[in-house]
Design an enzyme around this catalytic site. Structure first.
Site, PDB file in Angstrom:
ATOM      1  CE1 TYR A  20      -3.294   2.780   0.358  1.00 22.62           C
ATOM      2  CE2 TYR A  20      -3.853   1.946   2.538  1.00 22.62           C
ATOM      3  CZ  TYR A  20      -4.083   2.823   1.496  1.00 22.62           C
ATOM      4  OH  TYR A  20      -5.101   3.741   1.603  1.00 22.62           O
ATOM      5  CE  LYS A  64      -5.465   1.300  -2.292  1.00 24.03           C
ATOM      6  NZ  LYS A  64      -5.143   2.684  -1.914  1.00 24.03           N
TER       7      LYS A  64
END
Length: 296
Positions: free
Chosen positions: A131, A159
């Site tokens: 992330y 991501k």
């Protein structure tokens, strides 16, 4: 599971903690819409404000009600020992993957961040999504660091934060990262405002805030992008500019939480204090935007 629309639902709260009934309603909306995957306990899921027990509760509820839809769970925390505990909880609850951001109070170095992912990756038996969210973590990944982390076992996806608005620049940005990352590691875009551009630039997954509340709307954009129809994708995204403007001004979490309250999908207040939903003129602006758009 790292392809298509990954919907990020709210974790609605009430005075007792997690509002289970409201959360289950949101999960059931996603299942009915047949999103490609669900991620709980991302930034939209208020993970940083919840206790370990509450986070385990959220994952258990999501897995129980997601049916055949894969569930990813956020495991980010300040201390590595806590991340490992949360990873164990997610695996025991039946999550299909975990999402990890490098949270910190002291600013982290690249070696410290690599060490975090190295430790966690070797402790997992399910896939991990990196992330990259500098807006909340205050840590900026280099493409080289992403490349190092992507070589670790169980790392399956990254991501990334918003790409440049210009299509050529967005593609160049994704291509630079793709050149350093193994082919089996999926690249996905966050930041709903630029999602259409990111998918057109080569991202395989849209990690979507609005997908957690308006899954059909987000799926329509996602499917157009997957079919290579960049014009339709851009037009559909542009139609939501009223919503994007509110995201830019107030933050996506406050906006979607307020929308959930307005639509009676969550009680008010549903955010953890000291966070507050939109009020006054800002709330009325959102009401007008929701009335003008056919979001579902």
């Amino acid at each position: 599971m790292f392809n298509g629309l990954c919907a990020f639902p709210l974790t609605p709260l009430n005075q007792h903690g997690v509002d289970e009934a409201a959360f289950i309603r949101l999960i059931e909306r996603l299942v009915a819409a047949e999103v490609d995957s669900i991620c709980v306990l991302g930034s939209t899921g208020n993970y940083a404000y919840l206790s370990r027990a509450e986070r385990a509760q959220v994952i258990q509820l999501a897995v129980q009600h997601a049916g055949h839809i894969p569930v990813m769970a956020g495991i980010s925390a300040l201390a590595t020992r806590d991340v490992l505990d949360l990873a164990q909880d997610a695996q025991q609850a039946g999550a299909d993957a975990v999402l990890l951001a490098p949270m910190s109070y002291q600013k982290l170095t690249a070696d410290e961040v690599f060490g975090l992912y190295e430790t966690v990756a070797h402790a997992l038996s399910i896939p991990l999504c990196v992330y990259d969210n500098p807006g909340t973590t205050q840590f900026e990944f280099s493409d080289e660091l992403h490349g190092r982390i992507a070589q670790l076992p169980n790392v399956a996806a990254i991501k990334i934060p918003p790409v440049p608005a210009a299509p050529e620049a967005a593609k160049a940005r994704v291509d630079r990262l793709r050149a350093l990352v193994p082919p089996h590691v999926s690249l996905g875009i966050s930041g709903d405002v630029c999602a259409a551009t990111g998918i057109a630039a080569g991202c395989e997954t849209w990690y979507s805030v609005i997908g957690g509340l308006f899954p059909h709307t987000a799926l329509t954009i996602t499917r157009a992008a997957q079919n290579g129809d960049t014009q339709t994708t851009a037009e559909l995204s542009a139609q939501l500019e009223g919503l994007w403007a509110l995201f830019r001004q107030y933050g996506s979490l406050r906006v979607v939480a307020t929308a959930a309250e307005i639509l009676a999908l969550a009680d008010s207040p549903c955010l953890p204090a000291p966070l507050q939903a939109l009020e006054g003129r800002a709330r009325q602006q959102l009401v007008m935007v929701l009335e003008s758009l056919s979001l579902e």
